[in-house]
Design an enzyme around this catalytic site. Sequence first.
Site, PDB file in Angstrom:
ATOM      1  N   ASP A 185       0.872  -1.179   0.000  1.00 27.69           N
ATOM      2  CA  ASP A 185       0.000   0.000   0.000  1.00 27.69           C
ATOM      3  C   ASP A 185       0.905   1.223   0.000  1.00 27.69           C
ATOM      4  O   ASP A 185       1.562   1.513   1.004  1.00 27.69           O
ATOM      5  CB  ASP A 185      -0.902  -0.011   1.238  1.00 27.69           C
ATOM      6  CG  ASP A 185      -1.886   1.150   1.252  1.00 27.69           C
ATOM      7  OD1 ASP A 185      -1.719   2.098   0.452  1.00 27.69           O
ATOM      8  OD2 ASP A 185      -2.819   1.119   2.072  1.00 27.69           O
TER       9      ASP A 185
ATOM     10  N   SER B 134       1.972  11.400 -17.033  1.00 24.82           N
ATOM     11  CA  SER B 134       0.987  11.772 -18.045  1.00 24.82           C
ATOM     12  C   SER B 134       1.373  13.095 -18.687  1.00 24.82           C
ATOM     13  O   SER B 134       1.949  13.973 -18.035  1.00 24.82           O
ATOM     14  CB  SER B 134      -0.399  11.907 -17.408  1.00 24.82           C
ATOM     15  OG  SER B 134      -1.325  12.458 -18.331  1.00 24.82           O
TER      16      SER B 134
ATOM     17  N   TYR C  46      -5.702  15.298 -10.817  1.00 32.02           N
ATOM     18  CA  TYR C  46      -4.839  14.293 -11.432  1.00 32.02           C
ATOM     19  C   TYR C  46      -3.664  14.968 -12.140  1.00 32.02           C
ATOM     20  O   TYR C  46      -2.506  14.530 -12.034  1.00 32.02           O
ATOM     21  CB  TYR C  46      -5.653  13.467 -12.416  1.00 32.02           C
ATOM     22  CG  TYR C  46      -4.885  12.362 -13.099  1.00 32.02           C
ATOM     23  CD1 TYR C  46      -4.676  11.138 -12.474  1.00 32.02           C
ATOM     24  CD2 TYR C  46      -4.376  12.536 -14.385  1.00 32.02           C
ATOM     25  CE1 TYR C  46      -3.979  10.116 -13.100  1.00 32.02           C
ATOM     26  CE2 TYR C  46      -3.676  11.519 -15.020  1.00 32.02           C
ATOM     27  CZ  TYR C  46      -3.484  10.316 -14.373  1.00 32.02           C
ATOM     28  OH  TYR C  46      -2.786   9.313 -15.000  1.00 32.02           O
TER      29      TYR C  46
ATOM     30  N   LYS D 134       0.432  14.644 -11.360  1.00 35.91           N
ATOM     31  CA  LYS D 134       1.411  14.188 -12.333  1.00 35.91           C
ATOM     32  C   LYS D 134       2.449  15.272 -12.628  1.00 35.91           C
ATOM     33  O   LYS D 134       3.601  14.974 -12.959  1.00 35.91           O
ATOM     34  CB  LYS D 134       0.715  13.740 -13.619  1.00 35.91           C
ATOM     35  CG  LYS D 134      -0.114  12.472 -13.431  1.00 35.91           C
ATOM     36  CD  LYS D 134       0.716  11.327 -12.843  1.00 35.91           C
ATOM     37  CE  LYS D 134      -0.063  10.034 -12.744  1.00 35.91           C
ATOM     38  NZ  LYS D 134       0.745   8.927 -12.175  1.00 35.91           N
TER      39      LYS D 134
ATOM     40  N   VAL E  46      -5.225   5.025 -22.309  1.00 33.17           N
ATOM     41  CA  VAL E  46      -5.315   3.570 -22.425  1.00 33.17           C
ATOM     42  C   VAL E  46      -6.668   3.056 -21.946  1.00 33.17           C
ATOM     43  O   VAL E  46      -7.246   3.571 -20.983  1.00 33.17           O
ATOM     44  CB  VAL E  46      -4.175   2.902 -21.619  1.00 33.17           C
ATOM     45  CG1 VAL E  46      -4.224   1.389 -21.762  1.00 33.17           C
ATOM     46  CG2 VAL E  46      -2.823   3.429 -22.083  1.00 33.17           C
TER      47      VAL E  46
ATOM     48  N   THR F 266      -8.424   1.197 -19.824  1.00 31.17           N
ATOM     49  CA  THR F 266      -8.307   0.507 -18.539  1.00 31.17           C
ATOM     50  C   THR F 266      -9.467   0.932 -17.649  1.00 31.17           C
ATOM     51  O   THR F 266     -10.254   1.822 -18.003  1.00 31.17           O
ATOM     52  CB  THR F 266      -6.986   0.864 -17.828  1.00 31.17           C
ATOM     53  OG1 THR F 266      -6.990   2.271 -17.505  1.00 31.17           O
ATOM     54  CG2 THR F 266      -5.777   0.550 -18.698  1.00 31.17           C
TER      55      THR F 266
END
Length: 317
Positions: free
Chosen positions: A95, A176, A236, A240, A273, A275
């Site tokens: 974790d 990213s 996000y 990144k 992608v 996912t």
Amino acid sequence: MGKKGKERAKERREQRRQEICELRKLPISPSQRWWNSETVAVVTGANRGIGLEISRQLAAHGLRVVMASRDSERGRRAAEILQSDGLNVKSYQLDVSDRASIESFSKEIVTDYGGIDILVQVNNAGVNFNKGSENSIEFAQKVMETNYFGTKRVTEAMIPVMKPSVYGARILNVSSRLGRINGRRNRLGDADLREKLMADECLSETLIDGMVAGFLDQAGDGASALNGWPELFTDYSVSKMAVNAYTRLMAGLLSGRAEGGRISVNCYCPGWVKTAMTGWEGNMSPEEGADTGVWAVLLPNQSPTGKFFAERREISF
């Protein structure tokens, strides 16, 4: 970008995909293969998506792959799938938001393998909570905790157990293009902060942590307070951005190591992608998304450091 511009960009992406597809068909010559069956690669977030596919491809190249996952049962099932194909992988619980878990993982790895040669960090599974045009910052703290602070914690714990090698140990952080400091839509509004983040002489952990803290403070006041931050997938993207800056920082700090103790630190963008994280809305398969990451950590001779890769080539931060 207008309609014609989007069409041209799409054509360029497709052309590059085809080029990479042909490159993947080329055999790796013995002179390029610096690794062997005793080379150990740790992949975090390995139970699904890009992490699972990177594990698969590295193991298919003949490496011993440690598949680290937060959910031990899901990790075990994922490893069993690859093991059924004859691949040398083993699952471990990790974790990245828990220091005790990281410490326990590090000790297990030293006991079982003596150390590691490669660390690939896919610390973003399930932490982009926005879909489509949504841009909620409700989970900003969790996003930062996993994507950025988790990357830092694992890096700090793994550096002491990386094996010395004439080829150098290798760290690769999955990032990213959304985290590019001077992106068209996602650039930072604070020009002074942008300049400092791009200047190697100004870059520091204090600066990066300060940017993240400033964002989280404003996020706590609600979306209306988020002036000057990236417009798309804001939390996000900022996480990144921090990962990219931290990658450059660590590359610089580790660059002065003596021959044999060198550690390269790079990051890469897998693309959009298909996912669970993207709600299966991407335009690339996990196999395609993992390709550049595997290519980057297996580069022959001594790997470059402090670079950002996408589609098997260097891109700007």
